[in-house]
Enzyme design. Sequence first.
Site, PDB file in Angstrom:
ATOM      1  N   GLU A 280       0.824  -1.198   0.000  1.00 26.30           N
ATOM      2  CA  GLU A 280       0.000   0.000   0.000  1.00 26.30           C
ATOM      3  C   GLU A 280       0.866   1.259   0.000  1.00 26.30           C
ATOM      4  OE1 GLU A 280      -3.305  -0.626   2.501  1.00 26.30           O
ATOM      5  OE2 GLU A 280      -4.158   1.370   2.178  1.00 26.30           O
ATOM      6  N   GLU A 283       2.013   1.718  -3.407  1.00 27.20           N
ATOM      7  CA  GLU A 283       0.904   2.233  -4.213  1.00 27.20           C
ATOM      8  C   GLU A 283       0.754   3.748  -3.992  1.00 27.20           C
ATOM      9  OE1 GLU A 283      -2.780   0.374  -3.145  1.00 27.20           O
ATOM     10  OE2 GLU A 283      -3.811   1.013  -4.978  1.00 27.20           O
ATOM     11  N   CYS A 300      -8.447  -2.091   4.181  1.00 22.18           N
ATOM     12  CA  CYS A 300      -8.322  -3.233   5.111  1.00 22.18           C
ATOM     13  C   CYS A 300      -9.648  -3.636   5.721  1.00 22.18           C
ATOM     14  CB  CYS A 300      -7.418  -2.899   6.283  1.00 22.18           C
ATOM     15  SG  CYS A 300      -5.934  -2.091   5.829  1.00 22.18           S
ATOM     16  N   SER A 320      -7.531   1.718  -2.254  1.00 25.87           N
ATOM     17  CA  SER A 320      -6.321   0.956  -2.533  1.00 25.87           C
ATOM     18  C   SER A 320      -6.731  -0.389  -3.114  1.00 25.87           C
ATOM     19  CB  SER A 320      -5.554   0.737  -1.230  1.00 25.87           C
ATOM     20  OG  SER A 320      -4.648  -0.329  -1.384  1.00 25.87           O
ATOM     21  N   LYS A 359     -15.465  -9.754   8.113  1.00 27.66           N
ATOM     22  CA  LYS A 359     -14.433 -10.617   7.534  1.00 27.66           C
ATOM     23  C   LYS A 359     -15.028 -11.919   7.029  1.00 27.66           C
ATOM     24  CE  LYS A 359     -10.769  -8.103   8.092  1.00 27.66           C
ATOM     25  NZ  LYS A 359      -9.988  -7.682   6.922  1.00 27.66           N
ATOM     26  N   GLU A 362     -16.254 -11.014   3.692  1.00 28.80           N
ATOM     27  CA  GLU A 362     -15.100 -10.816   2.812  1.00 28.80           C
ATOM     28  C   GLU A 362     -14.548 -12.161   2.333  1.00 28.80           C
ATOM     29  OE1 GLU A 362     -11.462  -9.378   4.671  1.00 28.80           O
ATOM     30  OE2 GLU A 362     -11.035  -8.114   2.944  1.00 28.80           O
ATOM     31  N   GLU A 367     -14.223 -13.042  -5.856  1.00 32.02           N
ATOM     32  CA  GLU A 367     -13.010 -12.562  -6.538  1.00 32.02           C
ATOM     33  C   GLU A 367     -11.756 -12.767  -5.683  1.00 32.02           C
ATOM     34  OE1 GLU A 367     -15.464 -10.720  -5.416  1.00 32.02           O
ATOM     35  OE2 GLU A 367     -14.781  -8.819  -4.539  1.00 32.02           O
ATOM     36  N   CYS A 504     -10.556  -1.895  14.684  1.00 29.64           N
ATOM     37  CA  CYS A 504     -10.847  -3.319  14.887  1.00 29.64           C
ATOM     38  C   CYS A 504     -10.953  -3.715  16.358  1.00 29.64           C
ATOM     39  CB  CYS A 504      -9.762  -4.171  14.251  1.00 29.64           C
ATOM     40  SG  CYS A 504      -9.363  -3.658  12.583  1.00 29.64           S
TER      41      CYS A 504
END
Lengths: 584, 166
Positions: A280, A283, A300, A320, A359, A362, A367, A504
């Site tokens: 990141e 990036e 994240c 990102s 999560k 996710e 993908e 988190c």
Amino acid sequence: MSEFVTLTIDGKEVKAPKGSTVLEAARSAGINIPTLCFLKDINEIGACRMCIVDVGARSFQAACMYPVSEGLKVITNSPKIRETRKVTLELILSSHEKKCLTCVRSKNCELQTLAKELNIKDIRFEGELQNYPIDDLSHSVVRDPNKCVLCRRCVSVCKNVQTVSAIDTMGRGYKTIVASPFHMPLKDTPCVNCGQCIVACPVGALREKSSVEKVWEALSNKDLHVVVQTAPAVRAGLGEEFDYPVGTRVTGKMVTALKMLGFAKVFDTDTAADLTIMEEGTELVDRIKNNGKLPLITSCSPGWIKFCEHFYPDMLDNLSTCKSPQNMFGAVLKSYYAEKMGIDPAKIFVVSVMPCTAKKYEAERPELASTGYPDIDEVLTTRELAEMIKEAGIDFKNLEDSQFDDPMGEATGAGVIFGATGGVMEAALRSVPYLLTGKDDDNVDIKVVRGVETVKEAEVEVNGIKIKAAVVHGLGNARKLLDKIKAGEAEYHFVEVMACPGGCVNGGGQPIQPASVRFDLDLRAERAKALYEEDQGSTMRRSHQNPRVLKMYEEYFEKPGGHKSHKLLHTHYVARENYPENLE
Amino acid sequence: MSCGCCCADTKAQELEQIIAKYKDQRGALIPVLHEAQEVYGYLPLSVQKKIAEGLNVSLAEVYGVVTFYTQFSLNPKGKYKINVCLGTACYVKGSGDIFNKLSEVLKIKNGECTSDGLFSLDACRCVGACGLAPVIMINEDVYGRLTVDDVPGIIQSYFDKEAESK
Ligand code: SF4
Ligand code: SF4
Ligand code: SF4
Ligand code: FES
């Protein structure tokens, strides 16, 4: 300085700040008034009438709403008050599906506690049970309206804190229910799976979609190589399930317990967090140097990602492309690690323990399977891990400490602080100078991005390049900041967004603390302390110093932002409809 | 049926005008829902979605209000709107049984409409004809002092009426 007033509560003289409530004044004087719908800063609506007191008015008043005033005389305990509260509670209990023995919240249920505190021995009313269907179609959240006490805590957090509003109170009278519009399953709404409703709920009406059975099954399957990774925030929360004070770090005991549960390897997601910073950070540097899309926004937090897909589809290019640390980890395990260890990736079963319910969603994204296998096989919340430890009969408190396993068990302090709001930003800013110039600056502790303030800003200058950064947590706060950015009222290069307030450590998969504890303690700050402590104690505190990560690049990924990392460690996003066009 | 699409278009336009009229007012939601229901006859998902977007409130809030007030309907109304009085006098004289019989004969529940669009069934509050209890109304027609056995005949008379008009 706030002004104070003097009032009497149960004959005791109490000083309280002007504008505070009778409930606050009483608590500060050590007088306990029972509550149910009240959740500090989140739900202060006076709906349940559990907290009634006598203030000398014609009728009893709700202490959680009633303001203090000079000379006010309050009685919190009289035969009539006790009886009125009892009737209120018995009415709630009469239509409640009382299945404590098999309820997720048994022993951590505010309704159960109230029944005990109010000394309910008998329920004098016969109520009608509604037999509502349970909605368990979401990957993250299960809703059981039969246990709902209509306190609206979930509604408030979803609507006011997260500004998602996937649920609200519907209907009227005894048919009132908290549900999604048209009683759609939660999965068809813009629900972002953050689980903040779960940790706000006083009872067992909301819970995560459990993966415990699937993980037990995998663990007993001899053909599988079952490994586990734990996110940073888990070590700062897990202890609460075993009666440690909030904010106790239990890293070593947690690792021992996971080994005892039978995981072949116990890895630290923080290693992947360091990897994330390399990708990141690169990036960011690339976008700044080459006039790419700015601000770059972190990716994240899967709750935030889904929020962006639903409500800010025009900003998806700002995100990102880095996968979250959880999924980077999975991809690394099923590529680099599989190759290195000579294990067929089809036989590797990756479990992650996360402070987060999003999560789970996710992990199911189609993908996120760039190795040809899903990056992650199952996700457990911190709470579910505690359930498994208890089910296995492990005496957690008396465990010895152990270390995470190689080769993915070493992390820097930067990886650890990912679990608190501002942590990703601080970690990135510790590495960006190096990524830009090949040299470190003197800043390791970037304290301006720490803490629970809603928006935090920082500015660093490297080789004449100014980098403006902002940190927000909680989706309502994110919405405000994004609107400002869109309106051109604020300009940044880099923005960290975490879906959950506090990041988190306060995720929807963390141990649930009752309203009474949240009245006095800021869970966000207490748990974050544990992580900053671990960071302070680390010998390496910058992600690009992590020898494991450097080796991974050397042996496999070549360089950050390189071809292989793009294939395995990066992803893309899609705009999503908020609700279906038609009901099926 | 023949004019389906252009009707849909004019209705959508009307809805837009209604939203525009109230857009920046406080407490706009309830009047907008009322007027939208006048246009559509009921408040389906697509209409509630437009209202939510137009007034910048969540669909959950819109649906919450729609289901709180009995005057809003989630289902289309039939050509023949049946209202069964469940006020105290009628209820005591068995209007609940009449309601159940209607529901059984028409195979629809409270608030629903038959698939051919002919009948809709609703429970309502006292219609002020307590002397005739139990009472039902079908559009403007009042039927009083009913027994469960009267129900099939009454429904049949509307089917006959339909057949005649064809
Ligand atoms: S929600 Fe609480 S009171 Fe209700 S069944 Fe569960 S533990 Fe028991
Ligand atoms: S998980 Fe989050 S977005 Fe979904 S209903 Fe709960 S609070 Fe709202
Ligand atoms: S689901 Fe839980 S938080 Fe929401 S209203 Fe019901 S009891 Fe309260
Ligand atoms: S009304 Fe005060 S706690 Fe519910």
